[in-house]
Design an enzyme around this catalytic site. Structure first.
Site, PDB file in Angstrom:
ATOM      1  N   GLU A   1       0.912   4.022   1.739  1.00 11.94           N
ATOM      2  CA  GLU A   1       1.395   4.494   3.038  1.00 11.94           C
ATOM      3  C   GLU A   1       2.522   3.603   3.563  1.00 11.94           C
ATOM      4  O   GLU A   1       3.547   4.091   4.037  1.00 11.94           O
ATOM      5  CB  GLU A   1       0.256   4.501   4.076  1.00 11.94           C
ATOM      6  CG  GLU A   1      -0.951   5.317   3.677  1.00 11.94           C
ATOM      7  CD  GLU A   1      -2.025   4.521   2.942  1.00 11.94           C
ATOM      8  OE1 GLU A   1      -3.183   4.969   2.974  1.00 11.94           O
ATOM      9  OE2 GLU A   1      -1.718   3.472   2.337  1.00 11.94           O
TER      10      GLU A   1
ATOM     11  N   CYS B   1      -2.128  -0.065   7.464  1.00 13.47           N
ATOM     12  CA  CYS B   1      -1.340   1.153   7.255  1.00 13.47           C
ATOM     13  C   CYS B   1      -1.421   2.090   8.458  1.00 13.47           C
ATOM     14  O   CYS B   1      -0.435   2.721   8.829  1.00 13.47           O
ATOM     15  CB  CYS B   1      -1.788   1.857   5.981  1.00 13.47           C
ATOM     16  SG  CYS B   1      -1.390   0.902   4.503  1.00 13.47           S
TER      17      CYS B   1
ATOM     18  N   CYS C   1      -6.057   1.913   5.679  1.00 13.20           N
ATOM     19  CA  CYS C   1      -6.617   0.673   6.199  1.00 13.20           C
ATOM     20  C   CYS C   1      -5.990   0.404   7.572  1.00 13.20           C
ATOM     21  O   CYS C   1      -5.071   1.108   8.009  1.00 13.20           O
ATOM     22  CB  CYS C   1      -6.327  -0.478   5.238  1.00 13.20           C
ATOM     23  SG  CYS C   1      -4.591  -0.971   5.189  1.00 13.20           S
TER      24      CYS C   1
ATOM     25  N   HIS D   1       0.845  -1.195   0.000  1.00 12.51           N
ATOM     26  CA  HIS D   1       0.000   0.000   0.000  1.00 12.51           C
ATOM     27  C   HIS D   1       0.880   1.245   0.000  1.00 12.51           C
ATOM     28  O   HIS D   1       2.022   1.213   0.476  1.00 12.51           O
ATOM     29  CB  HIS D   1      -0.903   0.006   1.229  1.00 12.51           C
ATOM     30  CG  HIS D   1      -1.923  -1.081   1.236  1.00 12.51           C
ATOM     31  ND1 HIS D   1      -2.987  -1.090   2.107  1.00 12.51           N
ATOM     32  CD2 HIS D   1      -2.060  -2.204   0.474  1.00 12.51           C
ATOM     33  CE1 HIS D   1      -3.729  -2.161   1.891  1.00 12.51           C
ATOM     34  NE2 HIS D   1      -3.178  -2.854   0.906  1.00 12.51           N
TER      35      HIS D   1
END
Length: 145
Positions: free
Chosen positions: A52, A83, A80, A50
């Protein structure tokens, strides 16, 4: 919303657009972007890649540290749970996002646990603010989901 918030969120949007994904992130310290990343789950065949998480990993590796105190994380969408937890473990000071989890759910499958909820149960609190350039971030969701 400050001019700085707009500038840094626009940078997160730009990195996402370049990778044709709704997810972009930048890490900022003292008014300077220190790291940026977009979602690369498909490119890397890695469900944890992801935006991040990649930005945090890259900056920590470059600096050879695990404590990112003093940094702000700007991300096009509310992180999420994975993260958000990574931001807490990295000691990020502040999280600023565009679209919220409920807005993401309209376009993509998403775990619906909110960043504030994770923060509430954390040993360390991160300042969390949402809605920065929400409409521009929402366009990414419509384009790339």
């Amino acid at each position: 919303m400050s001019d700085q918030d707009s500038r840094f969120m626009k940078a997160a949007i730009e990195i996402a657009e370049k990778q044709q994904t709704p997810f972009g992130a930048v890490l900022v310290k003292d008014g300077t972007i220190e790291m940026s990343s977009a979602n690369e789950t498909r490119q890397l065949n890695d469900p944890t890649a992801h935006a991040e998480l990649l930005a945090i990993r890259k900056l920590a590796a470059d600096l050879e540290i695990t404590n990112l105190s003093g940094y702000k994380l700007y991300t096009t969408c509310e992180p999420c749970s994975m993260c958000m937890s990574a931001a807490i473990w990295a000691n990020i000071d502040e999280l600023i996002y565009g679209c919220s989890i409920p807005e993401i759910v309209n376009h993509l499958d998403q775990i619906t646990l909110r960043a504030d909820s994770i923060n509430d149960y954390s040993f360390r609190k991160i300042k969390v603010r949402g809605g920065v350039l929400k409409d521009d971030c929402g366009k990414l969701l419509r384009l790339y989901s």
